[in-house]
Design a protein around this motif. Sequence first.
Motif, PDB file in Angstrom:
ATOM      1  N   GLN A  77      21.918   9.100 -34.242  1.00 11.31           N
ATOM      2  CA  GLN A  77      23.327   9.476 -34.157  1.00 11.31           C
ATOM      3  C   GLN A  77      24.038   8.520 -33.212  1.00 11.31           C
ATOM      4  N   LEU A  78      25.287   8.211 -33.532  1.00 10.61           N
ATOM      5  CA  LEU A  78      26.064   7.296 -32.718  1.00 10.61           C
ATOM      6  C   LEU A  78      27.455   7.859 -32.475  1.00 10.61           C
ATOM      7  N   SER A  79      27.976   7.578 -31.307  1.00 10.31           N
ATOM      8  CA  SER A  79      29.348   7.929 -30.993  1.00 10.31           C
ATOM      9  C   SER A  79      29.941   6.772 -30.179  1.00 10.31           C
ATOM     10  N   PRO A  80      31.125   6.313 -30.532  1.00  9.03           N
ATOM     11  CA  PRO A  80      31.983   6.756 -31.629  1.00  9.03           C
ATOM     12  C   PRO A  80      31.382   6.435 -33.002  1.00  9.03           C
ATOM     13  N   ALA A 105      22.790  -4.094 -32.938  1.00 15.16           N
ATOM     14  CA  ALA A 105      21.681  -3.799 -33.848  1.00 15.16           C
ATOM     15  C   ALA A 105      21.502  -2.292 -34.045  1.00 15.16           C
ATOM     16  N   LEU A 106      21.777  -1.524 -33.006  1.00 17.72           N
ATOM     17  CA  LEU A 106      21.679  -0.066 -33.120  1.00 17.72           C
ATOM     18  C   LEU A 106      22.677   0.456 -34.141  1.00 17.72           C
ATOM     19  N   TYR A 107      23.890  -0.059 -34.101  1.00 18.75           N
ATOM     20  CA  TYR A 107      24.880   0.342 -35.108  1.00 18.75           C
ATOM     21  C   TYR A 107      24.461  -0.103 -36.501  1.00 18.75           C
ATOM     22  N   GLU A 108      23.790  -1.244 -36.587  1.00 19.19           N
ATOM     23  CA  GLU A 108      23.409  -1.781 -37.890  1.00 19.19           C
ATOM     24  C   GLU A 108      22.435  -0.873 -38.633  1.00 19.19           C
ATOM     25  N   GLU A 109      21.743  -0.002 -37.906  1.00 17.91           N
ATOM     26  CA  GLU A 109      20.821   0.938 -38.541  1.00 17.91           C
ATOM     27  C   GLU A 109      21.544   1.855 -39.530  1.00 17.91           C
ATOM     28  N   THR A 110      22.807   2.137 -39.268  1.00 15.58           N
ATOM     29  CA  THR A 110      23.532   3.115 -40.097  1.00 15.58           C
ATOM     30  C   THR A 110      24.877   2.626 -40.609  1.00 15.58           C
ATOM     31  N   THR A 111      25.295   1.453 -40.180  1.00 14.41           N
ATOM     32  CA  THR A 111      26.689   1.038 -40.411  1.00 14.41           C
ATOM     33  C   THR A 111      26.749  -0.433 -40.811  1.00 14.41           C
ATOM     34  N   PRO A 112      27.584  -0.804 -41.788  1.00  9.83           N
ATOM     35  CA  PRO A 112      27.778  -2.234 -42.074  1.00  9.83           C
ATOM     36  C   PRO A 112      28.338  -2.946 -40.843  1.00  9.83           C
ATOM     37  N   VAL A 113      27.799  -4.140 -40.546  1.00  9.75           N
ATOM     38  CA  VAL A 113      28.229  -4.896 -39.370  1.00  9.75           C
ATOM     39  C   VAL A 113      28.753  -6.265 -39.797  1.00  9.75           C
TER      40      VAL A 113
END
Length: 461
Positions: A77-80, A105-113
């Motif tokens: 889970q990520l915020s924002p 890289a943490l955001y890249e697990e769930t989100t297009p970067v």
Amino acid sequence: MTASSNSPESEGVTDTARAASIDSTQAPGETKRVGVLSTHNSKETKAILNAVRVLGHEPVWIRDENVTSWIEDGTVQLSPRVDVLVNRMLLTKSDHKIEDLQLAALYEETTPVVNPPQAVANTLHKYRAGAKLAASGLPVPDAYFGRSPRTFKDWPEYLPDIAAHKHTIGTNGKQMSIVSDKEPVSPMITDEHSFLQEFLEQSDDRPSDLRVYVVDGEIIGAMRRYAPEDDWRTNVALGGEVEGVTDDLSAEPRQLATEATSVLGLDLAGVDLMPIDGEWYILEVNATAGFKGLFSATELSAAPHIARLAIERAGGNVDHSQVVELESALDDSVPDCKPPLDQEQGDDAVLGYTSRIRINGRDGAEQAVAKSDTGAKRTSIDTDLAGRIGAGPLVDTTEVRSGTGTETETRPLVDVDLRLNGRWRTVTASITDRSEMTYPVLLGRDVLEAYTLDISRTVEE
């Protein structure tokens, strides 16, 4: 395992949610949350966020003050939470490059970067980037890399007798120099690894190169950068002058710029090129290239193009005619999505004429009493205190007028962590001799703007 009710944000991003967020069949009017990951306050970051807003979508500025992550029932889970992330981490000036890169890289697990972490990592190390470009058949200057004095001394066997000595990781041309095979050259520049690159001499009296800005495979703009007088470095940060050349850019440099960006896996980049005797060379590729200079030279802003790419990467819709309209302005006003330094207000948001603080460096921490001065633009700390705590990293220098005269002194700028009213913040402070002053730390407007000042409040040493 279930997260408690006080989790930072209840709406985590699952793989299913991600798939839905980038589904191109969504309703045309659906608003996308576009995150810009940037811990610095650059004009470019602000301009991208403002462009996202004008294009009808929601900008989210992701910084140290608001980013959190947790693992809930095996799901990250990520915020924002955002639908797409623009990676604007300025790693060349970071003292924690791996840590900062892993945030993207943490955001890249769930989100297009946009500008993926691995592509940025490939580009961050200049010699590594050059090797990757050369392996793909693109023209780069000859170069030499070694990690010990014994291996580094062999560089004249591989390069001409004049070479440019550069940081492997660095920006703005600082501490670069021209060296010859007649002098010893260290594999380090101020405790950081370096490499040597063939020095490309031009026939013109004034050295220059081209900076071409690429977004999503398209040339947004190009400028010629001229070195300051008596210098060979063309960096705008060092006083180089710029001239717009977008319309005059020929096919070969256009193709090299887009190919170099593609080979390194970047979505956007500033590509530096130089022609020598009719042949073009790729000097460097910059993943987080600024575009203030580009705008001043061409009156073309890359911000709406970056915003458009991010929105469409998330499956959102953009009016392309509006992008063209926006490129003629660079709105670097502070966006309303900037997270506040502190969510809470009240007594903790008040600083006195003097305040007790704690200051952290790389070698330790100390308590001190700091004086507030709204007449000072920047926070400064005493040389002895900076030495004891190991203040750093050194990020730049600044010129400060001394006393009431016209002379200036050069002061180093370092990043330190300050604890004020129970809360921590990172400050870029100048180092100066304050041994004749009562207080070893002076808080400038860079800190005071986030607080209410009550000069009747004082503390004693």
